[in-house]
Design a protein around this motif. Structure first.
Motif, mmCIF file in Angstrom:
data_model
loop_
_atom_site.group_PDB
_atom_site.id
_atom_site.type_symbol
_atom_site.label_atom_id
_atom_site.label_comp_id
_atom_site.label_asym_id
_atom_site.label_seq_id
_atom_site.Cartn_x
_atom_site.Cartn_y
_atom_site.Cartn_z
ATOM 1 N N THR A 105 22.959 -59.923 -73.823
ATOM 2 C CA THR A 105 22.236 -60.336 -72.893
ATOM 3 C C THR A 105 22.450 -60.459 -71.803
ATOM 4 O OG1 THR A 105 20.488 -60.246 -73.072
ATOM 5 C CG2 THR A 105 21.822 -62.377 -73.422
ATOM 6 N N ILE A 106 21.952 -61.100 -71.152
ATOM 7 C CA ILE A 106 22.086 -61.402 -70.037
ATOM 8 C C ILE A 106 21.063 -62.584 -70.100
ATOM 9 C CG2 ILE A 106 22.332 -61.580 -66.997
ATOM 10 C CD1 ILE A 106 22.898 -58.674 -67.697
ATOM 11 N N TRP A 107 21.755 -63.797 -69.503
ATOM 12 C CA TRP A 107 20.937 -65.224 -69.192
ATOM 13 C C TRP A 107 21.805 -66.192 -69.262
ATOM 14 C CZ3 TRP A 107 25.134 -63.998 -72.808
ATOM 15 C CH2 TRP A 107 25.996 -64.790 -73.439
ATOM 16 N N LEU A 108 21.200 -67.506 -68.353
ATOM 17 C CA LEU A 108 21.194 -68.380 -68.190
ATOM 18 C C LEU A 108 20.856 -70.080 -68.954
ATOM 19 C CD1 LEU A 108 22.080 -70.070 -64.972
ATOM 20 C CD2 LEU A 108 19.540 -69.493 -64.484
ATOM 21 N N VAL A 109 21.470 -70.609 -68.825
ATOM 22 C CA VAL A 109 21.847 -72.192 -68.622
ATOM 23 C C VAL A 109 21.373 -72.842 -68.524
ATOM 24 C CG1 VAL A 109 22.150 -73.555 -70.889
ATOM 25 C CG2 VAL A 109 21.526 -71.399 -71.833
ATOM 26 N N ALA A 110 20.336 -73.368 -67.998
ATOM 27 C CA ALA A 110 20.514 -74.777 -66.221
ATOM 28 C C ALA A 110 20.458 -76.018 -66.882
ATOM 29 C CB ALA A 110 19.973 -74.087 -65.083
ATOM 30 N N ASP A 111 21.271 -76.988 -66.629
ATOM 31 C CA ASP A 111 20.624 -78.188 -67.443
ATOM 32 C C ASP A 111 19.931 -78.596 -66.097
ATOM 33 O OD1 ASP A 111 20.902 -79.625 -69.928
ATOM 34 O OD2 ASP A 111 22.910 -80.199 -69.380
ATOM 35 N N THR A 118 16.752 -71.889 -70.128
ATOM 36 C CA THR A 118 16.649 -70.976 -70.542
ATOM 37 C C THR A 118 15.985 -69.126 -69.975
ATOM 38 O OG1 THR A 118 17.609 -71.635 -71.904
ATOM 39 C CG2 THR A 118 17.977 -69.823 -72.440
ATOM 40 N N GLN A 119 16.735 -69.012 -69.032
ATOM 41 C CA GLN A 119 16.042 -67.927 -68.829
ATOM 42 C C GLN A 119 17.230 -66.510 -68.951
ATOM 43 O OE1 GLN A 119 16.739 -68.223 -64.372
ATOM 44 N NE2 GLN A 119 15.198 -68.695 -63.974
ATOM 45 N N VAL A 120 15.894 -65.302 -69.510
ATOM 46 C CA VAL A 120 16.804 -64.355 -70.062
ATOM 47 C C VAL A 120 16.128 -62.889 -69.047
ATOM 48 C CG1 VAL A 120 16.491 -63.054 -71.942
ATOM 49 C CG2 VAL A 120 16.436 -64.751 -72.479
ATOM 50 N N THR A 135 12.819 -73.949 -82.674
ATOM 51 C CA THR A 135 13.557 -72.248 -81.987
ATOM 52 C C THR A 135 12.637 -71.432 -81.694
ATOM 53 O OG1 THR A 135 15.332 -73.187 -84.137
ATOM 54 C CG2 THR A 135 15.509 -70.841 -82.877
ATOM 55 N N VAL A 136 13.245 -71.076 -80.604
ATOM 56 C CA VAL A 136 11.800 -69.982 -80.020
ATOM 57 C C VAL A 136 12.826 -68.935 -79.318
ATOM 58 C CG1 VAL A 136 10.495 -69.957 -77.967
ATOM 59 C CG2 VAL A 136 10.466 -71.866 -79.043
ATOM 60 N N HIS A 142 11.310 -64.076 -69.207
ATOM 61 C CA HIS A 142 11.010 -65.054 -69.511
ATOM 62 C C HIS A 142 11.432 -65.860 -69.437
ATOM 63 C CE1 HIS A 142 7.909 -61.816 -71.206
ATOM 64 N NE2 HIS A 142 7.246 -62.622 -70.526
ATOM 65 N N SER A 143 10.888 -67.459 -69.691
ATOM 66 C CA SER A 143 12.448 -68.245 -69.568
ATOM 67 C C SER A 143 11.477 -69.457 -70.866
ATOM 68 C CB SER A 143 12.197 -69.415 -68.757
ATOM 69 O OG SER A 143 11.066 -69.490 -67.584
ATOM 70 N N TYR A 144 12.431 -70.603 -71.285
ATOM 71 C CA TYR A 144 11.730 -71.711 -71.810
ATOM 72 C C TYR A 144 12.757 -73.027 -71.187
ATOM 73 C CZ TYR A 144 11.102 -74.901 -75.449
ATOM 74 O OH TYR A 144 10.611 -75.632 -76.646
ATOM 75 N N LEU A 145 12.143 -73.852 -71.097
ATOM 76 C CA LEU A 145 12.410 -75.188 -70.511
ATOM 77 C C LEU A 145 11.926 -76.356 -71.402
ATOM 78 C CD1 LEU A 145 12.933 -77.335 -68.411
ATOM 79 C CD2 LEU A 145 10.768 -77.760 -68.132
#
Length: 157
Positions: A105-111, A118-120, A135-136, A142-145
């Motif tokens: 996939t293409i994703w981002l993890v940002a602290d 996490t954005q997808v 776990t989500v 979409h994204s999850y914080l």
């Protein structure tokens, strides 16, 4: 950076993904005993070299006077470190409050100061919220914080 790693314990299959906009350490856990059948391996990328969390403002609302005075502390949405990934294979990117496991996939993890975002962009990502022990599944667009614990909750413990 393009990363190619072993996809299974037999070492015959490989997996490749591109990672950019971040610094990270590469880890891959291999079983102590070689299984009879090749088992899938996950390559873990742990974000490193982040800005210190001490640079974050308290998670309470910022006062207007603090913002106008342009103090050195950052707001709750300030990014401390990030890592983009794009490719195929079983990869996991780990931040402070969550980890994202992908299969292609293409994703981002940002602290950030307020947690790990996490954005997808394409596909589906499984995000493990470390604080909530949950776990989500996050779909494209979409994204999850995974929220950081606020200072008031830390004092109560």
């Amino acid at each position: 950076m393009q990363l190619t790693s072993a996809a299974d314990t037999a070492g015959v299959k490989t997996q490749t993904s591109d990672f950019y906009d971040g610094t990270f350490q590469i880890k891959q856990a291999v079983p102590k005993k070689k299984p009879k059948k090749p088992a899938a391996l996950t390559t873990n990328l742990v974000m490193t070299g982040e800005i210190a969390r001490s640079q974050c403002a308290p998670l309470k609302r910022l006062r207007a006077a603090d913002v106008s005075a342009k103090k050195k502390k950052k707001g709750p949405h300030s990014v401390l470190g990030k890592l983009w990934g794009s490719g195929k294979g079983k990869f996991q990117t780990s931040g402070k409050y969550s980890s994202a496991t992908v299969r292609g996939t293409i994703w981002l993890v940002a602290d950030r100061c307020d947690g790990t975002l996490t954005q997808v962009k394409r596909g589906v990502v499984s995000v493990r919220d470390i604080k909530r022990k949950k776990t989500v599944k996050v779909k494209a667009g979409h994204s999850y914080l995974a929220r950081a614990q606020s200072a008031s909750k830390k004092k109560k413990k």
